[in-house]
Design a protein around this motif. Structure first.
Motif, PDB file in Angstrom:
ATOM      1  N   ARG A 145       0.827  -1.213   0.000  1.00 13.49           N
ATOM      2  CA  ARG A 145       0.000   0.000   0.000  1.00 13.49           C
ATOM      3  C   ARG A 145       0.864   1.266   0.000  1.00 13.49           C
ATOM      4  NH1 ARG A 145      -5.284  -0.527   1.415  1.00 13.49           N
ATOM      5  NH2 ARG A 145      -5.311   1.624   0.610  1.00 13.49           N
TER       6      ARG A 145
ATOM      7  N   ASP B 166       0.089   3.436  -3.107  1.00 15.50           N
ATOM      8  CA  ASP B 166      -0.717   4.607  -2.752  1.00 15.50           C
ATOM      9  C   ASP B 166       0.130   5.831  -2.408  1.00 15.50           C
ATOM     10  OD1 ASP B 166      -2.795   2.864  -3.027  1.00 15.50           O
ATOM     11  OD2 ASP B 166      -3.153   2.598  -0.875  1.00 15.50           O
ATOM     12  N   GLY B 167       1.405   5.606  -2.039  1.00 15.99           N
ATOM     13  CA  GLY B 167       2.214   6.740  -1.621  1.00 15.99           C
ATOM     14  C   GLY B 167       3.402   7.010  -2.511  1.00 15.99           C
TER      15      GLY B 167
ATOM     16  N   HIS C 100       2.589  10.750  -3.148  1.00 17.51           N
ATOM     17  CA  HIS C 100       1.897  11.246  -1.966  1.00 17.51           C
ATOM     18  C   HIS C 100       2.752  10.961  -0.732  1.00 17.51           C
ATOM     19  CE1 HIS C 100      -2.110  10.700  -4.365  1.00 17.51           C
ATOM     20  NE2 HIS C 100      -1.451  11.800  -4.714  1.00 17.51           N
TER      21      HIS C 100
ATOM     22  N   VAL D  30       0.879  10.106   2.637  1.00 20.10           N
ATOM     23  CA  VAL D  30       0.394   8.721   2.679  1.00 20.10           C
ATOM     24  C   VAL D  30       1.547   7.764   2.930  1.00 20.10           C
ATOM     25  CG1 VAL D  30      -0.739   6.900   1.355  1.00 20.10           C
ATOM     26  CG2 VAL D  30      -1.550   9.274   1.177  1.00 20.10           C
TER      27      VAL D  30
ATOM     28  N   TRP E 128       1.887   5.165   6.144  1.00 19.03           N
ATOM     29  CA  TRP E 128       2.111   3.715   6.075  1.00 19.03           C
ATOM     30  C   TRP E 128       3.445   3.313   6.720  1.00 19.03           C
ATOM     31  CZ3 TRP E 128      -1.588   0.489   5.633  1.00 19.03           C
ATOM     32  CH2 TRP E 128      -2.702   0.759   4.849  1.00 19.03           C
TER      33      TRP E 128
END
Length: 594
Positions: A54, A58-59, A64, A67, A71
């Protein structure tokens, strides 16, 4: 863990597997906690690859940073929590293993006490020593299956479920991997059980041989047989070493597969996942997670292989324990009333009649003859011996043990103060009885700096056994610490200490096996003079060929081929029994030389 004074319970002796399962069932809460902690620990290890995937998808990939930082923090918190879980898992599993260890020891020791004098006849000394030294440790290690073993199965199913969200192909490879590993390692585990069993049997035999050698080294050296025995021992030890090499060879393959197969497994899955990522079937984050999942699986697969290895060895050890626990003492079926007053003790097989209130001596050409009679009169072997006309085996055994004491030169002397050593067997006289009242830490009290004066009964027994000088020679007298088997005393001192213990027990009938064989002439003469007064009015039978002792007994019973050949005083038999005279003349000549 099991308390030192707690009842260990009734073991399941149906087999090795049943015994191991009984050890688990005796601590259900701790076993369940070990399984839950082990499962949680290994499962949360699989959470890190998921979070990494993730974080990447997602990061990192979209850029990002917030994010990604979130995590990363979550991964740190998870790792810290899982480290705590690992500590608790390890502590719990240590308690599980120690409980199994001490429960097995207590069960074996308790059963050995129940068997009593039958133990050396029913089981070899080497077998008992091997159980106490190595088998209990192996059994405890086998209980690792309760924690990491269960956890390995759980995490395997969890990782398979996580991989299913990524790729059914990878899931199938993972699910088929462990059966393949089991097919490869299974035959080796079965072979290990066979070779381990054979090795343990040989180890028990050789351990017994070492005990025999240590106990009879002086005799073997005197007879010139030390070299012959050493050659035989060397041959047997080399054979056992070869068996050990075979066990080690199989064990090394099992352990090598435990490391190698998971690595191969990891390489195969990673290669498939990399090919899928190159084709675009999975994302980069999913590739990272797949690698992490499979890396996590290395430990569970290794645990499963190690579990099989430990269980194979544990079952072999448990079977040995079960075999000992299945031995049962001869049933006590006695219901007849024992004589209410001192009565004749009679052995029909040899013809020996021991009249009450007399000091008698039993003389035979070999110790085996006289010892066999003592065993029958003391009810340590099946016989037709009678006591006051009543069959000895018809009298309840506790009554026999309370009133008839066999004092053997092989009787155990447990560690403790000298007072504990000489008084420990007085409350419950029995063959081979040792002291049972020792300090909690096995040492003399720290405040014992001066000799405590013995009471009248103890002083009388010490005087009768000519053992007063032993007390005086020790640093703190009766409070002095004595090693196990009184190794810090000489052979003659140990023999006198055993005699003191037998005299303090003050049984109605005392059957003493060679009570003065290790004493010098002067000390033996003192014991011979004082024994009559110490046992005045009590029935006493001693086995001996010493003229110093024979000259002071009321009656001598002379055996030939295990049968009574003549009875009378020492002087009468010297005159009328040529065989007796020839047997004891050697001792007479030795006294003259001295």
């Amino acid at each position: 863990m099991i308390d030192a004074y707690e009842d260990p319970g009734t073991p399941d002796t149906r087999g090795g597997w049943s015994y191991l399962w009984w050890l688990v069932r005796r601590q259900p809460g701790r076993s369940l906690a070990g399984a839950l902690l082990g499962s949680s620990w290994l499962t949360l290890m699989a959470g890190t690859p998921y979070m990494m995937a993730r974080a990447v998808d997602d990061g990192l990939v979209p850029g990002h940073m917030a994010v990604l930082a979130g995590w990363t923090a979550a991964i740190f918190v998870l790792g810290a929590f899982n480290a705590w879980l690992s500590i608790m898992r390890h502590r719990t599993m240590t308690r599980v293993r120690m409980d199994a260890y001490f429960r097995t020891i207590k069960t074996v020791v308790g059963h050995s006490v129940r068997l009593g004098a039958e133990l050396p006849r029913r089981a070899g000394a080497g077998e008992v020593v091997t159980i106490g030294v190595s088998d209990v440790h192996t059994i405890a290690q086998a209980l690792t299956v309760v924690g990491p073993g269960v956890g390995a199965v759980v995490v395997y199913a969890v990782v398979a479920g996580l991989l299913l969200t990524v790729s059914p192909l990878l899931t199938a490879v993972v699910l088929l991997g462990v059966p393949v590993v089991a097919l490869v390692a299974g035959p080796l585990a079965r072979r290990l059980q066979g070779t381990e069993t054979e090795y343990r049997e040989g180890q028990g035999v050789l351990t017994a041989r070492i005990g025999d050698l240590a106990g009879g080294l002086r005799v073997l050296n005197g007879l010139g047989g030390k070299g012959l025995f050493a050659d035989s021992f060397r041959k047997d030890s080399q054979h056992l070493r070869a068996q050990g090499y075979r066990v080690g060879a199989v064990a090394s393959w099992v352990q090598a597969l435990g490391v190698g197969l998971p690595t191969v497994f990891l390489a195969v899955v990673t290669w498939i996942a990399a090919r899928m990522a190159a084709r675009g079937d999975i994302t980069v984050g999913q590739l990272v997670s797949v690698y992490g999942y499979v890396a996590v699986l290395v430990s569970p697969v290794a645990f499963l292989l190690d579990m099989g290895y430990q269980l194979s060895r544990g079952v072999v050890a448990a079977r040995r324990v079960v075999r000992l626990l299945r031995l049962e003492p001869e049933p006590d079926t006695g219901t007849e009333q024992a004589p209410n007053e001192p009565s004749v003790l009679h052995d029909p097989e040899s013809g020996v009649r021991l009249r009450p209130g007399r000091l008698a001596a039993l003389v035979g050409a070999g110790p085996a003859e006289t010892t066999a009679v003592i065993d029958r009169l003391g009810r340590y072997t099946r016989s037709d011996a009678t006591w006051g006309g009543v069959r000895l085996d018809a009298v309840p055994l506790p009554e026999v043990r309370t009133r008839i004491l066999v004092a053997d030169n092989d009787a155990d002397l447990f560690a403790g103060s000298l007072t504990d050593v000489i008084t420990g067997g007085a409350d419950a006289p029995r063959r081979g009885a040792g002291n049972c009242a020792t300090s909690h830490n096995g040492a003399a009290p720290a405040t014992a700096h001066r000799e405590a004066p013995p009471d009248a009964q103890t002083a009388q027994a010490l005087h009768a056994a000519a053992a007063t000088d032993i007390v005086q020679s020790l640093p703190t007298g009766l409070d002095s610490l004595i090693d196990a088997q009184a190794r810090n005393l000489s052979g003659g001192q140990r023999q006198r200490i055993r005699l003191v213990r037998a005299l303090l027990a003050d049984p109605e009938i005392l059957l003493a096996v060679e009570p003065t064989s290790a004493l010098d002439a002067h000390t033996e003469s003192l014991v011979a003079e004082r024994l009559r007064d110490a046992r005045d009015g009590r029935t006493t039978l001693v086995t001996t060929t010493s003229p110093l002792l024979l000259a002071r007994v009321d009656e001598v019973i002379y055996l030939v081929d295990g049968k009574v050949a003549a009875t009378g005083t020492h002087e009468e038999l010297l005159e009328y029994a040529p065989g007796y005279r020839a047997l004891v003349a050697r001792d007479t000549e030795e006294e003259v030389v001295r």
